[in-house]
Design an enzyme around this catalytic site. Structure first.
Site, PDB file in Angstrom:
ATOM      1  N   GLU A   1      29.304   1.600 -20.159  1.00 58.39           N
ATOM      2  CA  GLU A   1      29.564   0.259 -20.693  1.00 58.39           C
ATOM      3  C   GLU A   1      28.940  -0.837 -19.821  1.00 58.39           C
ATOM      4  O   GLU A   1      28.445  -1.836 -20.336  1.00 58.39           O
ATOM      5  CB  GLU A   1      31.080   0.008 -20.796  1.00 58.39           C
ATOM      6  N   LEU A   2      28.972  -0.642 -18.494  1.00 64.90           N
ATOM      7  CA  LEU A   2      28.451  -1.691 -17.612  1.00 64.90           C
ATOM      8  C   LEU A   2      26.941  -1.850 -17.779  1.00 64.90           C
ATOM      9  O   LEU A   2      26.409  -2.953 -17.781  1.00 64.90           O
ATOM     10  CB  LEU A   2      28.785  -1.381 -16.149  1.00 64.90           C
ATOM     11  N   LYS A   3      26.266  -0.718 -17.957  1.00 67.66           N
ATOM     12  CA  LYS A   3      24.819  -0.760 -18.173  1.00 67.66           C
ATOM     13  C   LYS A   3      24.501  -1.581 -19.423  1.00 67.66           C
ATOM     14  O   LYS A   3      23.675  -2.490 -19.394  1.00 67.66           O
ATOM     15  CB  LYS A   3      24.298   0.669 -18.333  1.00 67.66           C
TER      16      LYS A   3
ATOM     17  N   HIS B   1       1.201  17.337  -7.137  1.00 61.33           N
ATOM     18  CA  HIS B   1       1.321  15.883  -7.126  1.00 61.33           C
ATOM     19  C   HIS B   1       2.650  15.497  -6.513  1.00 61.33           C
ATOM     20  O   HIS B   1       3.666  16.128  -6.770  1.00 61.33           O
ATOM     21  CB  HIS B   1       1.232  15.339  -8.559  1.00 61.33           C
TER      22      HIS B   1
ATOM     23  N   HIS C   1       3.135   1.578 -11.811  1.00 61.56           N
ATOM     24  CA  HIS C   1       4.478   1.057 -12.098  1.00 61.56           C
ATOM     25  C   HIS C   1       4.428  -0.378 -12.586  1.00 61.56           C
ATOM     26  O   HIS C   1       5.445  -0.958 -12.947  1.00 61.56           O
ATOM     27  CB  HIS C   1       5.352   1.177 -10.846  1.00 61.56           C
TER      28      HIS C   1
HETATM   29  N1  GLN Z   1       2.896  15.034 -14.412  1.00 62.11           N
HETATM   30  C1  GLN Z   1       3.929  14.054 -14.405  1.00 62.11           C
HETATM   31  C2  GLN Z   1       3.465  12.855 -15.208  1.00 62.11           C
HETATM   32  O1  GLN Z   1       2.305  12.594 -15.221  1.00 62.11           O
HETATM   33  C3  GLN Z   1       4.274  13.611 -13.011  1.00 62.11           C
HETATM   34  C4  GLN Z   1       5.371  12.601 -13.015  1.00 62.11           C
HETATM   35  C5  GLN Z   1       5.897  12.231 -11.651  1.00 62.11           C
HETATM   36  O2  GLN Z   1       5.265  12.459 -10.653  1.00 62.11           O
HETATM   37  N2  GLN Z   1       7.037  11.634 -11.589  1.00 62.11           N
HETATM   38  O3  GLN Z   1       4.279  12.147 -15.804  1.00 62.11           O
HETATM   39 ZN    ZN Z   2       4.328  10.765  -9.453  1.00 63.96          ZN
END
Ligand code: GLN
Ligand code: ZN
Length: 757
Positions: free
Chosen positions: A16-18, A643, A696
């Site tokens: 709910e808070l979200k 990665h 991002h």
């Molecule tokens: N292979 C994933 C992507 O490309 C890697 C995501 C991640 O590192 N959080 O979404």
């Molecule tokens: Zn990543």
């Protein structure tokens, strides 16, 4: 024995808070309406805890965003750029938490960091040389009073002075010690206020005490609390530690004038040993964290009681406590309508943990504890063999030997063979795997879930997306392609759903940061792959192009780290079981014509133990082998990529190299490529693709900017070891920014290539 908890989830049973906060951010509800939702959550938590018979009920564990940020506001440690906006206190607070862009100005949010070894993130307070620390806010007092008006004298909880100063980031020349006097004065004043309000106990959370502590750290801790405790008046002070043991400061902790000491007997490897040394001070209260606050399994009463029994010889006054705040587990099992009863009975979320505490209290008070109904029932539950045992998997894990973790061909030799096979240009370009998850992709997945479309229709749709994605990448001119990961909701959930041994909940949300919650899957039984998970998609994608198509998997350590793990077998064993399954997938991909396979270990750094002495034995010694096992069976000319999202791996750089991947891509652009120096100093062997731009943000990086990044990379790392790629997957981005960004990336790599020849 009485019972206590360290804190309770504040998101509400159904987040709910979200939802209220997000509406408030969009201007759809007023601050007063948001406050009403918040109060409803607090009061209902209070009622629940009261009804459960809990003796020490916390207050001020509620937060609109984060408890560390609350403390910064309480201490007046708020950077001027936020107060200068001239917003209400609540909006100033949200500006610091999330950033502000509007008619009053444009400021970025404060930094966010992982809270010790959890998946929760706190806001990093920022302290300037002229920051004037003093008691400024009233939230803890207001919430104490609110609870009092509702009939409960609570135990207010506040992030302690030491942890607060250790977690803050210092922008000027001054450091934590320079603020000790002022901070101590503010905390002392806080105790005086609580005394005036009639509080009996105040809890200071000091998880930083379970970290490695230097002599200076200990001196800071002592200096702070000598001053604070000298002015505690009539209030009893509980210093609450969690997430480990306090081996470095046990002597200081027990000699200072605390009235209660909270110790974690679940994660604290040396906790029992410390208390059993026999110098736990007479007359002080031990808040014994014997009930796991972090995991979702039912407590083993026999074990918890055995610990309490052992402690009784060393401490007279013991309170049964959770090991950490219940913030880290979902709210209640009541919302799980799909879990079968024989599964559900093994789980305890926050609400159920309250009744476990009540059980423990009752059992402990009995003259014949082992005959109580609660004990008998719990014992039966724990002696039950849970379904999901797979002896074949167990035997395979048990039979693993050193050679299973090693690729037969050495790195340098493989590098040569692969250069020949792939004949890629210098600075090969690639992406991390996912492409934008546009609305149509999410709609198709939902359609499949609700039955609105058939599986065949869904498959056709995904194939269409893959085909478009391949065409797009060829147009852009990337060298190593990906299929785009359109079939995945989440990089762990997808594999969890494909594997046997995992269980998924409906509403078991846990706060990750602010309004963001995650729903970690549960490792229920032995893990097994019963069918290929990605081969169909990758092989189809490869059939559409002559360029290498990178297969895309999540690694065992990340899958485990983002799940609720089992407690009946070791983490090592679980990781190796998952590794077994992922290895089968790797070999299947290879057999189906996939020549480059990426195994993501995005979360490898996250669960590194808090103490350096534990890094190897408790973690790296199984985590790195688990990864190596995944790929040790491929041919020398199959190229393995990995990665990682966290570039903060300078301190484990050798271990990362030791994962023996052929190529690693990682997030580096936000940290301004500082990791490059570390790679150079350590003669990093693995080929690297340090992310050249930040995915991002919706910003499109220019070609020049990317060329500059490549230039920096070239200065430190041999050109033939370098890859050019974004810093993470593109799934949260839109096509509008992704296409131009990747075009600039390819153009920059081409120019750098030309200049190099
Ligand atoms: N292979 C994933 C992507 O490309 C890697 C995501 C991640 O590192 N959080 O979404
Ligand atoms: Zn990543």
């Amino acid at each position: 024995m009485k019972t206590s908890i360290i804190g309770y989830p504040r998101i509400g049973g159904l987040r709910e808070l979200k939802f209220a906060s997000e509406k408030y951010f969009k201007g759809e509800i007023t601050a007063a309406e948001l406050e009403t939702t918040a109060k409803d959550i607090r009061i209902s938590n209070l009622e629940l805890q009261k009804a459960s018979g809990l003796d020490f009920i916390p207050s001020n564990d509620f937060s609109f965003y984060d408890g560390v940020l609350d403390t910064a506001f309480l201490l007046g440690a708020v950077p001027k750029r936020y107060t200068d906006l001239g917003l209400s206190v609540l909006d100033t607070y949200f500006a610091a938490a999330r950033g502000y862009q509007g008619d009053k100005g444009d400021v970025k949010a404060l930094a966010m960091k992982k809270w010790f070894n959890t998946n929760y993130h706190y806001i990093v307070p920022e302290i300037d040389d002229d920051t004037d620390i003093k008691l400024s806010g009233s939230k803890p007092f207001d919430l104490f009073t609110e609870a009092l008006e509702n009939g409960v004298k609570t135990k207010p909880v506040i992030v302690g002075a030491y942890t607060f100063l250790k977690l803050a980031r210092y922008k000027g020349a001054k450091t934590a010690a320079d603020f000790a006097d002022k901070a101590a004065a503010a905390y002392a004043q806080l105790l005086e206020k609580f005394a005036a309000l009639g509080a009996e106990w105040v809890q200071f959370d000091e998880p930083s005490l379970v970290m490695d502590m230097s002599g200076r750290d200990k001196a800071l801790f002592k200096a702070l609390y000598e001053k604070i405790l000298a002015r505690k008046g009539g209030v009893k002070v509980l210093v609450q530690t969690y997430f480990g043991d306090v081996r470095d400061v046990y002597a200081e902790l027990t000699s200072l004038d605390f009235d209660g000491i909270g110790i974690d007997f679940v994660e604290g490897k040396k906790s029992l040993e410390l208390v059993k040394k026999g110098d736990f001070p007479q007359g002080k209260t031990l808040f014994a964290g014997v009930l796991n606050g972090k995991n979702i399994w039912r407590c083993d009463y026999e074990k918890a009681l055995a610990t309490l029994d052992e402690l009784k010889a060393f401490a007279q006054d013991i309170i049964i406590n959770t090991s950490c705040s219940l913030l880290h587990v979902p709210v209640t099992l009541d919302n799980e309508s799909k879990l079968k009863e024989d599964v559900k009975k093994h789980f305890a979320f926050a609400q159920e943990k309250l009744s476990e505490l009540a059980d423990l209290k009752k059992i402990a008070a009995s003259d014949t504890p082992k005959e109580t109904a609660e004990f008998v029932k719990n014992k039966a539950l724990h002696s039950e063999v849970r379904s999901g045992r797979d002896d074949k998997v167990r035997a395979k894990v048990a039979a693993l030997t050193e050679s299973d973790f090693t690729r037969p061909t050495a790195f340098a030799e493989r590098e040569k063979i692969q250069k020949e096979r792939f004949a890629l240009p210098l600075f090969p370009t690639t992406t991390i795997g996912s492409f934008p998850q546009t609305a149509d992709v999410k709609a198709a997945r939902k359609g499949l879930r609700t039955g609105a479309i058939s599986y065949d229709e869904y498959e056709e749709f995904i194939k269409g997306k893959i085909a478009d994605c391949v065409t797009l990448q060829e147009e852009i001119g990337l060298d190593v392609l990906v299929h785009g990961e359109f079939e995945r909701n989440d990089m762990v959930e997808y594999f969890g759903e494909c594997l046997e041994g995992y269980i998924f909940t409906e509403k078991a949300w846990v706060q990750s940061y602010g309004t963001r919650c995650v729903k970690p899957p549960v490792v229920w039984g032995d893990i097994k792959r019963s069918k290929p998970m990605t081969v169909k998609w990758s092989a189809y994608a490869q059939s559409l192009t002559d360029k290498p198509m990178k297969g895309m998997l999540t690694g065992p350590v990340t899958i485990l780290n983002w799940s609720f793990p089992r407690e009946d077998i070791t983490l090592r064993e679980s990781a190796l079981q998952i590794a077994l399954a992922i290895r089968e997938e790797v070999l299947d991909l290879e057999a189906n014509g996939i020549s480059i396979i990426q195994v993501d270990e995005a979360a490898l750094r996250e669960k590194l133990p808090l103490r350096k002495a534990d890094w190897r034995e408790d973690y790296l010694d199984w985590a790195i082998p688990a990864f190596r096992y995944v790929h040790s069976g491929v041919k020398a000319d199959t190229q393995i990529h990995t990665h990682m999202c966290y570039s903060e791996f300078a301190d484990i750089i050798k271990d990362i190299d030791d994962m023996d991947a052929d190529v690693i891509t990682f997030e580096a652009s936000r940290s301004d490529l500082t990791i490059l120096d570390v790679l150079k100093e350590n003669n990093f062997r693995t080929e690297v693709g340090p992310g050249v731009y930040d995915i991002h943000s919706p910003r499109v990086p220019s070609k020049e900017e990317i060329k500059t990044a490549i230039g920096k990379m070239k200065e430190r790392i041999p050109a033939e070891k370098l890859w050019v790629n974004p810093d993470c997957g593109l799934k949260t981005r839109g096509n509008e920014e992704t296409v131009p960004s990747l075009k600039n990336l390819v153009a920059a790599a081409k120019e750098a290539r030309d200049e190099n020849s």
